[in-house]
Each structure stands twice: as structure tokens, then as C-alpha cells.
Design an enzyme around this catalytic site. Structure first.
Site, short mmCIF file in Angstrom:
data_model
loop_
_atom_site.label_atom_id
_atom_site.label_comp_id
_atom_site.label_asym_id
_atom_site.label_seq_id
_atom_site.Cartn_x
_atom_site.Cartn_y
_atom_site.Cartn_z
N PHE A 219 0.94 -1.28 0.12
CA PHE A 219 0.03 0.07 -0.15
C PHE A 219 0.99 1.09 -0.06
O PHE A 219 0.71 2.09 0.80
CB PHE A 219 -0.86 0.12 1.38
CG PHE A 219 -1.83 -1.12 1.46
CD1 PHE A 219 -3.05 -1.56 0.57
CD2 PHE A 219 -1.38 -2.37 2.34
CE1 PHE A 219 -3.64 -2.66 0.95
CE2 PHE A 219 -1.98 -3.61 2.66
CZ PHE A 219 -3.29 -3.56 1.86
N ASP A 241 0.93 -1.31 -4.98
CA ASP A 241 -0.27 -0.57 -4.89
C ASP A 241 -1.35 -0.64 -6.02
O ASP A 241 -0.80 -0.99 -7.03
CB ASP A 241 -0.14 1.18 -4.77
CG ASP A 241 -1.25 1.78 -3.98
OD1 ASP A 241 -0.91 2.29 -2.78
OD2 ASP A 241 -2.29 2.01 -4.65
N ASN A 270 -3.46 -5.86 -6.27
CA ASN A 270 -4.14 -5.96 -4.99
C ASN A 270 -3.01 -6.79 -4.00
O ASN A 270 -2.56 -7.66 -4.41
CB ASN A 270 -5.21 -6.98 -5.31
CG ASN A 270 -6.06 -6.88 -4.00
OD1 ASN A 270 -5.63 -7.32 -2.96
ND2 ASN A 270 -7.52 -6.86 -4.16
N ASP A 291 0.40 -0.57 5.21
CA ASP A 291 -0.13 0.63 5.42
C ASP A 291 -1.63 0.52 4.53
O ASP A 291 -1.53 1.65 3.70
CB ASP A 291 0.66 2.03 5.25
CG ASP A 291 0.06 3.08 5.46
OD1 ASP A 291 -0.98 3.22 6.35
OD2 ASP A 291 0.73 4.03 4.91
N CYS A 330 -5.78 3.46 9.67
CA CYS A 330 -6.06 4.77 9.65
C CYS A 330 -7.58 5.05 9.97
O CYS A 330 -8.36 5.74 9.23
CB CYS A 330 -5.72 5.49 8.45
SG CYS A 330 -6.30 4.84 7.05
N1 SAH Z 1 1.84 4.31 2.49
C1 SAH Z 1 1.30 5.36 1.84
C2 SAH Z 1 -0.12 5.74 2.25
C3 SAH Z 1 -1.01 4.31 1.86
S1 SAH Z 1 -2.81 4.94 1.73
C4 SAH Z 1 2.01 6.43 2.31
O1 SAH Z 1 2.51 6.55 3.56
O2 SAH Z 1 2.32 7.52 1.59
C5 SAH Z 1 -3.54 3.45 1.01
C6 SAH Z 1 -3.14 2.95 -0.51
O3 SAH Z 1 -3.47 1.59 -0.52
C7 SAH Z 1 -3.62 3.89 -1.37
O4 SAH Z 1 -2.53 4.38 -2.08
C8 SAH Z 1 -4.55 3.00 -2.20
O5 SAH Z 1 -4.47 3.25 -3.63
C9 SAH Z 1 -4.05 1.46 -1.85
N2 SAH Z 1 -4.90 0.38 -1.78
C10 SAH Z 1 -6.26 0.19 -1.25
N3 SAH Z 1 -6.57 -1.10 -1.32
C11 SAH Z 1 -5.66 -1.60 -2.02
C12 SAH Z 1 -5.52 -3.02 -2.09
N4 SAH Z 1 -6.42 -4.10 -2.07
N5 SAH Z 1 -4.33 -3.45 -2.82
C13 SAH Z 1 -3.52 -2.28 -3.31
N6 SAH Z 1 -3.30 -1.20 -2.88
C14 SAH Z 1 -4.42 -0.89 -2.37
#
Ligand code: SAH
Length: 386
Positions: A219, A241, A270, A291, A330
Site C-alpha cells: 500500500f 499499490d 491487489n 499501510d 487509519c
Molecule cells: N503508505 C502510503 C499511504 C497509503 S494509503 C504513504 O505513506 O504515503 C493506502 C493505499 O492503498 C492507497 O494508495 C490505495 O491506492 C492503496 N490500496 C487500497 N486497497 C488496496 C489493495 N487491496 N491492494 C493494493 N493497494 C490498495
């Protein structure tokens, strides 16, 4: 602006300085409008946004008798800037208004260089948008973008809204510097452009994972953790991501900071699926960062529980002996107890030893007023796994 008068039931000590009043505590309303002078037992108690429809009737923006004007917004900007820049030492990019915590109900503002991105989610602030925009102009900001798409807006009966309020040059690229690293901020991307609430955690995680050989940033968005890991000499980062545009910016950020592009591998996928494929392929990591987005929007946390259990189970199987694991949530409905509980369940099944080294929180430009503990929403920990 016509001001209305709202009388509350009970006595002042029933309320303390909590920023919200629900409809069932309202005794009577005189007049029409969305800025209210609030009274308890005949005495003035504060100035608040009034929502004639919602269950959440009043949200205080001041304890003095004053209108919500551009001048008030300007003075709030000055105070918030002082806290963030002079006290916290943040420059260039930080959260200027964290809504209720800055007496700006439902108003979030993140500063990026010479401009800001605002998010409005309260009825009163939505009606008084002109004053907010004017306040930012008075404070000398060069551009202002609004990204009002939050879930909270719907609860106040508001439609999503997005667009520029003003700019003095065409802005497609905004770059900021945080912890000595350059980041491109996609205005109009996710949230206000960056997840500034993680800035201290980026640093702590990077420092603790320094020199590791292969770390997974799951993520990753635009690479807050990835860049800090590289800064602290991690040899290889694997970032995942589902947002391909964010990963494009992540790669741009890697190069802009002078790191070799081969130090990072990105997957638009995913995370849950990718973790399973890594397991099948017997891949290993000596550090993992998880995250995810908010798994629980409301009080029902059973889906979130399952989500975290699965993430922990996969992470423990992918981690080497002595590996480091950082995990975050979060959603304000998910406490440390839930995270630790699911971690313990996953660890027990695999008979792995897990020791929490750091408990982590949102950065201090997202402060938590004692009267409003709901403002605390970001929790995480950094653990060592054997
Ligand atoms: N770690 C990042 C913030 C993450 S926010 C930082 O510190 O800047 C959460 C992220 O998860 C988003 O970018 C979103 O696109 C991604 N996301 C949400 N569900 C997801 C999934 N199932 N698989 C991959 N990415 C996902």
C-alpha cells in the site's frame, strides 16, 4: 450574515469544551441561518456552525462571540502556521488545519509549498466557503485547490465538490521537501495529495529498517515509506499499490532523489493477491510495511479484523528470522487492542515470536484535543519477528 440564537438544555459543565452538540441537546432555535450564537442557562457559550437538518446540530468554531469571516480564517491560519512551523519545525508541507482540533469544524487544509489543498466536510463551512477562500488569499497563498470528497460530507447532506479556487500560474507539478526528501504531490490525486499523517513514521520505520536487504512496502501510494527506506540504505524495496498513477509518481520520486531506479520494483496489484503469489514463489523479505486504507468506516470492525488477520498471517510467513514488521490502521474505530489482538492470533498459529518496539501515531500536525479524543485515528506499531 444573519446570526441565529440557539439555546441548549442543561448547564455549561455538561458540555465542557467538546466541539459538537447533537440535536437532542438543543432546547430552541431563534432565526434562520448557519452561524449560531449558542447559549446555556441564558449565558453566552460559544459561536458555532448550525446544521438545521443533521443529527449533529452544532459545531463550535469559537468560544467568543464572533462571525465566521475571512479575517477569522486568516487569524486561524497565522496561529496554525506558528504551531506547525515554529513549534513543530515543519516546513514546506504540513497539515495546517486539522478540523475540530484547530477550531475549524470539518475543515482540513494541507499546505504544499506556496499553496494549499482544502477539504470541507461540515454544513456550515460549506456555506461559508467564500470566507475560507478569502482567508487563504489574505494569508498570501498562491494557489488553493479544494478536494471535498470525504465520506463525512454525505453525513452532513453535502454533495462532493472538487476544483481550483485560485492560482497564479498553471500548476500541474507541485514538489515539496519532507525529511530531506523530494516528493511530487499529485494535486487532485488521493486525499489532498499526500498522507502527511505518516511523516514521523516514515522516518522511524526508515531508520529502524536501515541497511536491510529487501523490504516490502505494501500500500505504498507515492512512496512515503519507500523513499525513507532508500534514504536509510535499504538495498531493495518492493512497492505494491493498486493505483498505477501513484506508482508512476513513486518511480519519479525515486529518481528525483538520486536513487537508482533498479533499487525499487513496483507492482500495480491487489496487495492480498500479491502476498499470496509471493508465498507461492517462496519469496522472502527482511522488512515489511503494511499501510492499508481504512478497513472500517463505521463501528462494525469485523471485516477489518479479518483483513488484519490475513495481512499479519501472510506477513509473518514472508518474513525472515529477525525481520521487522510495521503495520498501520487509519480508521478511528480500530484501536491498538484490535491490532495487537489480531497480531497475537496470527503469531500463535505460526508459533512466531513478535516483540513490539514502537507504538506509532499520527504526526503532531494532526493534534488530538483532550475534549475530542475522536481526532485520534492513526495507530500502528513496529515489531521484530523471530
Ligand atoms: N503508505 C502510503 C499511504 C497509503 S494509503 C504513504 O505513506 O504515503 C493506502 C493505499 O492503498 C492507497 O494508495 C490505495 O491506492 C492503496 N490500496 C487500497 N486497497 C488496496 C489493495 N487491496 N491492494 C493494493 N493497494 C490498495
Amino acid at each position: 450574515m444573519p446570526r441565529i440564537r440557539v439555546n441548549l438544555k442543561g448547564k455549561p459543565s455538561d458540555y465542557g469544551l467538546h466541539p459538537w452538540i447533537f440535536r437532542d441537546r438543543v432546547k430552541g432555535v431563534i432565526g434562520q441561518g448557519f452561524e449560531a450564537a449558542v447559549y446555556v442557562k441564558g449565558k453566552f457559550f460559544g459561536s458555532a456552525f448550525y446544521n438545521p437538518e443533521g443529527k449533529l446540530a452544532l459545531r463550535f468554531y469559537s468560544r467568543d462571540e464572533e462571525d465566521f469571516t475571512a479575517g477569522l480564517v486568516y487569524s486561524r491560519i497565522k496561529r496554525a502556521r506558528y504551531e506547525r512551523e515554529k513549534i513543530l519545525g515543519f516546513k514546506n508541507a504540513y497539515r495546517l488545519f486539522f478540523a475540530e482540533a484547530d477550531n475549524m469544524p470539518g475543515i482540513i487544509a494541507d499546505v504544499y509549498g506556496r499553496g494549499a489543498v482544502i477539504q470541507i466536510s461540515s454544513y456550515g463551512a460549506d456555506k461559508l466557503r467564500r470566507e475560507i477562500v478569502e482567508g487563504f488569499r489574505m494569508a498570501g497563498y498562491r494557489w488553493l485547490y479544494e478536494k471535498s470528497d470525504s465520506y463525512a460530507r454525505r453525513q452532513e447532506g453535502l454533495e462532493p465538490y472538487e476544483g481550483w479556487h485560485f492560482y497564479d500560474e498553471e500548476i500541474s507539478h507541485v514538489w515539496v521537501e519532507i525529511n530531506g526528501l523530494k516528493f511530487r504531490v499529485p494535486i487532485g490525486g488521493q486525499k489532498t495529495g499526500m498522507y502527511l499523517d505518516q511523516r514521523l513514521n516514515w522516518e522511524i520505520v526508515g531508520r529502524t529498517m536501515r541497511g536491510r536487504s529487501r523490504v516490502l512496502d505494501a500500500f505504498s501510494y507515492t512512496g512515503g515509506f519507500t523513499l525513507h527506506l532508500l534514504k536509510y540504505g535499504v538495498e531493495k524495496v518492493v512497492a505494491i499499490d493498486e493505483d498505477g498513477d501513484a506508482l508512476g509518481i513513486l518511480r519519479e520520486n525515486v529518481e528525483a532523489n538520486g536513487f537508482h531506479k533498479k533499487t525499487v520494483e513496483t507492482f500495480t496489484a491487489n496487495v492480498f493477491d500479491m502476498l499470496d503469489s509471493f508465498l507461492l514463489a517462496h519469496e522472502r523479505f527482511d522488512g515489511i510495511v503494511l499501510d492499508p486504507p481504512a478497513f472500517a468506516k463505521g463501528r462494525n470492525v469485523s471485516g477489518a479484523r479479518r483483513g488484519y488477520f490475513t495481512l499479519f498471517d501472510r506477513a509473518l510467513r514472508l518474513l525472515d528470522e529477525g525481520g521487522l514488521l510495521a503495520v498501520f490502521s487509519c480508521s478511528r474505530h480500530i484501536g491498538f487492542d484490535l491490532l495487537e489482538g489480531e497480531m497475537t492470533r496470527a503469531a500463535k498459529r505460526l508459533l512466531r515470536e513478535v516483540k513490539i518496539l514502537y507504538k506509532l501515531h499520527q504526526s503532531p500536525d494532526h493534534p488530538v484535543p483532550v475534549y475530542f479524543p475522536d481526532a485520534e485515528y492513526l495507530r500502528g506499531f513496529l515489531a521484530i519477528v523471530y
